[in-house]
Design an enzyme around this catalytic site. Structure first.
Site, PDB file in Angstrom:
ATOM      1  N   HIS A   1      -5.571 -16.783 -43.264  1.00  0.00           N
ATOM      2  CA  HIS A   1      -5.990 -17.831 -42.329  1.00  0.00           C
ATOM      3  C   HIS A   1      -7.286 -18.407 -42.875  1.00  0.00           C
ATOM      4  O   HIS A   1      -8.286 -17.702 -43.019  1.00  0.00           O
ATOM      5  CB  HIS A   1      -6.208 -17.282 -40.921  1.00  0.00           C
ATOM      6  CG  HIS A   1      -6.529 -18.363 -39.931  1.00  0.00           C
ATOM      7  ND1 HIS A   1      -5.586 -18.907 -39.088  1.00  0.00           N
ATOM      8  CD2 HIS A   1      -7.685 -19.022 -39.665  1.00  0.00           C
ATOM      9  CE1 HIS A   1      -6.139 -19.850 -38.353  1.00  0.00           C
ATOM     10  NE2 HIS A   1      -7.421 -19.937 -38.684  1.00  0.00           N
ATOM     11  N   CYS A   2      -7.260 -19.700 -43.159  1.00  0.00           N
ATOM     12  CA  CYS A   2      -8.409 -20.352 -43.795  1.00  0.00           C
ATOM     13  C   CYS A   2      -9.184 -21.159 -42.762  1.00  0.00           C
ATOM     14  O   CYS A   2      -8.671 -22.163 -42.249  1.00  0.00           O
ATOM     15  CB  CYS A   2      -7.932 -21.267 -44.921  1.00  0.00           C
ATOM     16  SG  CYS A   2      -9.293 -22.084 -45.791  1.00  0.00           S
TER      17      CYS A   2
END
Length: 737
Positions: A485-486
């Site tokens: 998850h960026c």
């Protein structure tokens, strides 16, 4: 049962004791199955018959071959068969307290023995022990959900109660095993079924402080405002324990903040008497209420807007645009001695506004990394680069550096496209099931395959987890071929947008280099100021800086970004060559390295199949151990650790260490999805899915063939290695970039 004892919060010191409060906490289940602390049945640790016999037990020892209870406990099916053949005992034999061999086999997780006894005619609903409980209840109190499922399949009644009025759902809730609760809730047990004191499962979960169980009950439709015989609601019980996540979840589902017990105690009064006021006040604040439980009133009618998640998402995304401009303008237009402190004050002030808005907004925005703020930082940088380039750099350099400008425009456009695509695209969410009947069918299939565990089933999404998938806590969804998850794109990176994300990083790298080159030529071509005045720099550097300070500072800012962008690009390219995701790179593959012949022998003896995986047994022949799937407590680390994860430093150095690790290559965990560097790269870059547009959800190339990661539950046969690949177990680690 030790897990059912009242928590320490009920024995608060001084005036806050439970007696002073006047509460009537749920009493703990008792009986033979609760006489000793729960233990996982292993080779050297099982529930001993001697440890659970009453003081009335005869002193005379019985030979093991003739002690049916001991035989059931240790799971010796052949010895039990011999006892039945010799007519010494029957499957329904019971002692003076009504305890049967099936009780002992169930509590010791002896799956093969339980199956044999049931096939021999054992009564699955026989009650015994001081608690007058069934074998399924005994198994539930040890979280042996495979045993519980077996007994339910053969007619165990989940609504039967013990002497204290607890059914199997209450007993499972007391131990807090979410997988067992999922199994039981799919048996059509009323979610709000009560015990003798009127306590529901939700009350027990809140009282014990199990947020996952509270969430599960509420999603299943449990009443957050149900009351027991004393008038206590789940919110009261959550405050007795003092679990903030439980209180938050119950408030989120509409619990009455002013509900009173039969003796007039509100949740606020319970929190005061149980010394959990800090939990109560924090929960109220995070849910948008004041200390009295009333909805906060914001000035100028901002309340509805601040509490709207969509509006606040846009606010946090665009706020950094203003922040970047203000800081760059101050630093470029003021004397350095004043510019630095003024800029610091401006940053602090603008951040204070953002945090103040977050404190009044949706509860999931309490932490800045969980908002689109960081995505806004990059988008703001992109925006001001574009503005500066169009207004200043392009007019001054288009004739002298035409190809450089053309290259920058191309890569700037590609960066913008791939960035926004990565941000708004479905990263590969695994489709949810349409009904509880479908969920029940999936759960039944997983039990048949001995795969009902956290590696193969998500209790949040209620779906079977495909290989390489992971449940993202931020997105609240399982993502196929989950990479990470960026926070810089405020989205997960998965099978659907991984290629676009890598292209975004690579185009950004090239675009930054081209922009730095262009702006250097642009500033170098500007006329020098007539009277350059600097307090720190020499005249030559001062003359260069003062030509266009704003653009130069913007260059410094994006040059800093080049550091983490380069590291992230290197990591992603290495992982592409390995056909490996960031999550797999950081956590490793889960490989079963047991010797195949040893496992087959143990499995054949206990379950009649030579596949240990098919039988789901340990080497001792016992049933699957639910405790093995539970992750330990994790420490998130300090600020430095969090920023190291956000900027990708930890992933970069982990990849470097792995590449430079000493020792033979065979000593490394083998990736069964890798087909060699050339094939891995061809699968990634030559995937027939369009570069500019959406791909079929979950589809990708693997070994030159189209596969769908939304439905991949078994490793392709050609990819089989010396160990059986298993999906990486999900844990709620810090976000990885």
């Amino acid at each position: 049962m030790s897990s059912g004892d009242p928590p320490s919060g009920l024995q608060a010191s001084g005036s806050n004791s439970s007696a002073a409060l006047g509460l009537s906490p749920p009493s703990a289940p008792s009986g033979k199955s609760a006489a000793t602390p729960p233990k996982v049945a292993t080779d050297d640790a099982s529930v001993e018959l001697s440890s659970m016999k009453s003081e009335r037990s005869p002193a005379k020892s019985i030979p093991l071959g003739e002690d049916i209870m001991q035989v059931a406990r240790i799971g010796e099916v052949s010895v039990m068969q011999k006892l039945f053949d010799e007519k010494k005992f029957t499957a329904n034999y019971s002692d003076e307290e009504g305890i049967t061999p099936l009780h002992w086999a169930a509590i010791n997780n002896q799956y093969a023995m339980c199956k044999f006894l049931i096939d021999s005619g054992a009564d699955v609903n026989a009650k015994g022990g001081e608690s007058v409980a069934t074998p399924a209840m005994w198994a539930a109190q040890r979280c042996h959900y495979y045993i519980v499922h077996l007994l339910l399949q053969y007619g165990a009644d989940p609504l039967l109660t013990d002497v204290q009025g607890y059914n199997i759902l209450h007993l499972a809730t007391i131990d807090g095993n979410a997988f067992l609760l999922v199994l039981l809730l799919h048996q059509e047990i009323p979610v709000d079924v009560v015990d003798q004191q009127g306590h529901t499962g939700l009350m027990w979960a809140a009282y014990k402080g199990y947020p996952a169980c509270v969430d599960l009950f509420l999603r299943w439709g449990a009443n957050p405002n149900a009351v027991d015989d004393g008038g206590l609601a789940p919110l009261h019980w959550a405050l007795v324990k003092g679990s903030l996540p439980c209180v938050l979840k119950i408030l989120e589902y509409g619990a009455d903040r002013f509900a009173t017990t039969t003796d007039g105690k509100t949740p606020a009064l319970v929190a005061q008497e149980m010394n959990t006021r800090h939990v109560w006040y924090r929960a109220l604040s995070e849910c948008g209420y004041d200390a009295d439980g009333n909805r906060k009133v914001l000035p100028m009618g901002l309340g509805p807007y601040v509490r709207d998640k969509a509006i606040m998402s846009k606010f946090f995304f665009f706020w950094p645009f203003l922040l970047l401009f203000v800081v760059l303008w101050i630093l470029s237009n003021m004397v350095v001695y004043f510019a630095i402190p003024v800029a610091a004050v401006a940053v602090f002030g603008l951040q204070w506004v953002a945090k103040k808005a977050a404190s009044q907004g949706p509860s999931e925005f309490r932490i800045i990394q969980k908002t689109p703020f960081l995505a806004g930082v990059f988008a703001g940088s992109l925006f001001w680069v574009f503005v500066r380039y169009v207004l200043y750099v392009l007019p001054a350099t288009y004739s002298t550096n035409p190809f450089l400008n053309l290259g920058f425009v191309v890569f700037f456009s590609l960066t913008t496209y791939f960035y926004f695509y990565s941000m708004v695209a479905d990263p590969g969410y695994v489709p949810k099931l349409g009904s509880r009947n479908e969920q029940r069918a999936v759960i039944g299939q997983l039990f048949e395959e001995w795969k009902f565990d956290e590696e193969n089933f998500c209790v949040y999404c209620m779906i079977r987890r495909p290989l390489r998938s992971k449940h993202c806590r931020r997105c609240s969804r399982c993502v196929a071929k989950h990479d990470h998850h960026c926070p810089w794109i405020d989205n997960c990176v998965g099978v659907n947008n991984l290629r676009q994300f890598v292209l975004y990083i690579l185009c950004l790298e090239i675009g930054i280099i081209l922009f730095l080159h262009l702006t250097f030529n642009y500033i170098n071509g500007l006329p020098a100021p007539a009277e350059p005045i600097c307090n720190i720099l020499n005249d030559q550097i001062c003359s260069f800086v003062l030509r266009d300070t704003f653009t130069l500072l913007l260059d410094v800012w994006i040059a800093i970004q080049l550091v983490w962008v380069t590291m992230l690009g290197v990591v992603q390219l290495v992982q592409v060559s390995r056909n490996q995701t960031t999550y797999e790179n950081m956590r490793g593959h889960s490989l079963d390295r047991g010797h195949s012949s040893t496992r087959a022998f143990a499995s054949a003896v206990t379950a009649g199949t030579t596949s240990l995986d098919a039988a789901g047994l340990s080497a001792s022949g016992q049933g699957p151990n639910p405790a093995l799937a539970q992750g330990g407590h994790r420490h998130r680390g300090g600020c430095l650790k969090q920023w190291s994860s956000l900027l990708g430093f930890d992933t970069f150095f982990a990849t470097a260490r792995d590449g430079l690790r000493d020792g033979p290559r065979a000593a490394r965990p083998r990736n069964p999805f890798s087909r060699g560097i050339v094939t891995n790269c061809r699968d990634f870059w030559c995937d027939p899915a369009p570069y500019f547009g959406k791909r079929e959800p979950g589809s990708a190339m693997l070994g030159g063939e189209i596969v769908n990661y939304n439905r991949m539950y078994e490793t392709p046969s050609r990819m089989y290695s010396s160990g059986d690949y298993r999906s990486v177990a999900y844990d709620e680690a810090a976000d990885i970039v």
